[in-house]
Design an enzyme around this catalytic site. Sequence first.
Site, short mmCIF file in Angstrom:
data_model
loop_
_atom_site.label_atom_id
_atom_site.label_comp_id
_atom_site.label_asym_id
_atom_site.label_seq_id
_atom_site.Cartn_x
_atom_site.Cartn_y
_atom_site.Cartn_z
N ASP A 46 -2.61 8.46 -6.47
CA ASP A 46 -3.65 9.03 -5.60
C ASP A 46 -4.24 10.36 -6.08
OD1 ASP A 46 -2.10 7.20 -4.25
OD2 ASP A 46 -1.52 8.57 -2.64
N GLU A 222 -1.55 4.91 5.03
CA GLU A 222 -1.37 6.03 4.10
C GLU A 222 -2.69 6.80 3.95
OE1 GLU A 222 2.09 4.42 1.14
OE2 GLU A 222 0.08 3.84 0.55
C1 FRU Z 1 -0.23 6.11 -1.65
C2 FRU Z 1 1.14 6.74 -1.63
C3 FRU Z 1 1.18 7.86 -0.62
C4 FRU Z 1 2.28 8.73 -1.13
C5 FRU Z 1 2.10 8.63 -2.62
C6 FRU Z 1 3.38 8.69 -3.40
O1 FRU Z 1 -0.56 5.49 -2.84
O2 FRU Z 1 2.12 5.76 -1.37
O3 FRU Z 1 1.37 7.42 0.71
O4 FRU Z 1 2.19 10.05 -0.68
O5 FRU Z 1 1.47 7.38 -2.86
O6 FRU Z 1 3.12 8.71 -4.77
#
Ligand code: FRU
Length: 518
Positions: A46, A222
């Site tokens: 992300d 998320e």
């Molecule tokens: C989304 C996620 C988030 C988390 C991050 C961990 O892709 O699962 O929810 O904070 O990636 O890398």
Amino acid sequence: MLWACLSPGAGPGCGAPSGTLDQTPTYQEMYRPQLHFTPPRNWMNDPNGLVFYDGEYHLFYQYNPFGTRWGHMSWGHAISLDLVHWEHYPVAIPEADGVMAFSGSAVVDWNNSSGFGNGERPPLVAIYTGYREAEKIQAQYLAYSNDRGRSWMTYSGNPVLDRGLADFRDPKVFWHEPTQRWIMVVALSADHKVQFYESTDLKSWTLMSEFGPAGSDQGLWECPDLFPLTVEDGSQQDRWVLQVDLGDGAVAGGSGGQYFLGYFDGRQFEAQPLGASAWAGPGLAQWVDYGQDFYAAVSWSDVPIQDGRRLWIGWMNNWQYAQEIPTDPWRSAQSLPRSLHLRNVGDGLRLAQQPVRELQSLRERFMQIEARQLSDETFTLSETGFWGRRLEILAEFEPETAREFGLRVRVGQQEGTVIGYDVTRSELFVDRTRSGRSDFHPLFARRHAGPLPLRDGRLRLQIFVDRSSVEVFGNDGLTVLTDQIFPSLGSEGLEVYAVGGSVKLHSFTAWQLRSIWR
Ligand code: FRU
């Protein structure tokens, strides 16, 4: 200060052990994106902490400094002056003391409400999820910078919001001017809810309200974001956009984003029915992107009011196969930055996304075709001397009797990616079933489609083609498809086609684009 790691050959994690020790990044690797941000090496997911300050767009990102798969999550860092070219900076927030730095946001604390400032300039404050691996607990943490994002200190009072939960993540914080407070929207992932908290100092947070379950309750919720947009119909009305990602079960399969439109009074979000019958979304929500590779999009904080744009970027990958894509020594790219718009489509409001205008600076060799009719035929542009693996294409079609029409890009002897329109179903689609390598995962070779009514009988397409992706914006971004592809380097052909009848090609302009890395 210029870091020794700034050149593409080095970059974040330079000096750190890598999962692929013998592979030196060259930015010339077969699938290396030339228009999109990638870290020189190692795993990225992300985008995080998107904030504009002092002429610089910051892009932090979920990063594993030690390998090409997910793990040791830390915040990688890059800076751009124009949203197009990026400079790599060292890891900003590393995994430390058994706490990984998961996703989150960053703000300019203009009034030094946090007290982290040193009096010279406002501090940048990052609000992120600390994942305590041993306890399997997620809580919200702070880090701050007093040197324009070059170095970061974690707050000694961390965590600032800890409810002892296993799935409590991805805080997005913004300043709410009418109530003079910071607001945090954060996901209660397994409950398919987001919560809204308030604070005056970024350190102490009070729960105000919740939203959800609503829309799709597939996967885990998320990476929420919440921001207002003005409806572009002259009415000067605002709506709030609540975007929430789903870890699985999204429209194209695997992970993807949905959004709600409604009202936010500083305490509570109330979703409105969208009413756009042509776009059947999940319940009250609509899908953000109909391709399979646009996830965890978040918007930039503190873009100057004079600019006025709401800008976001998303992770151009999908949890279904993200760890298997055949790239080395890095894994994953970010999408092109996009501006966001709210349009009235007749029976409701709809979010539109457009690639930022700054990308026009990459336009190089140009070609144009005169208006023509295509009748059950393929017109091979590469035979007229125009081809490429880094392209921007603008085309406007008017279907007559054709059942289907569109383009084929990255065409080679055995492969090609189809970007087409199915007239009977009023659907824009990307077919990557024969786009190149797909053997790394059984769910990759697919066709993805999104609804898109014609406008005045016409379809307008804006397409960006890169070494390992296509981004397709239909009718000024009302329907968007983002998909990775892994064609051979030599597959550079470009075609326009019509099937089952005729289509009028009103205009067609294409540019070969410069690489952002040179
Ligand atoms: C989304 C996620 C988030 C988390 C991050 C961990 O892709 O699962 O929810 O904070 O990636 O890398």
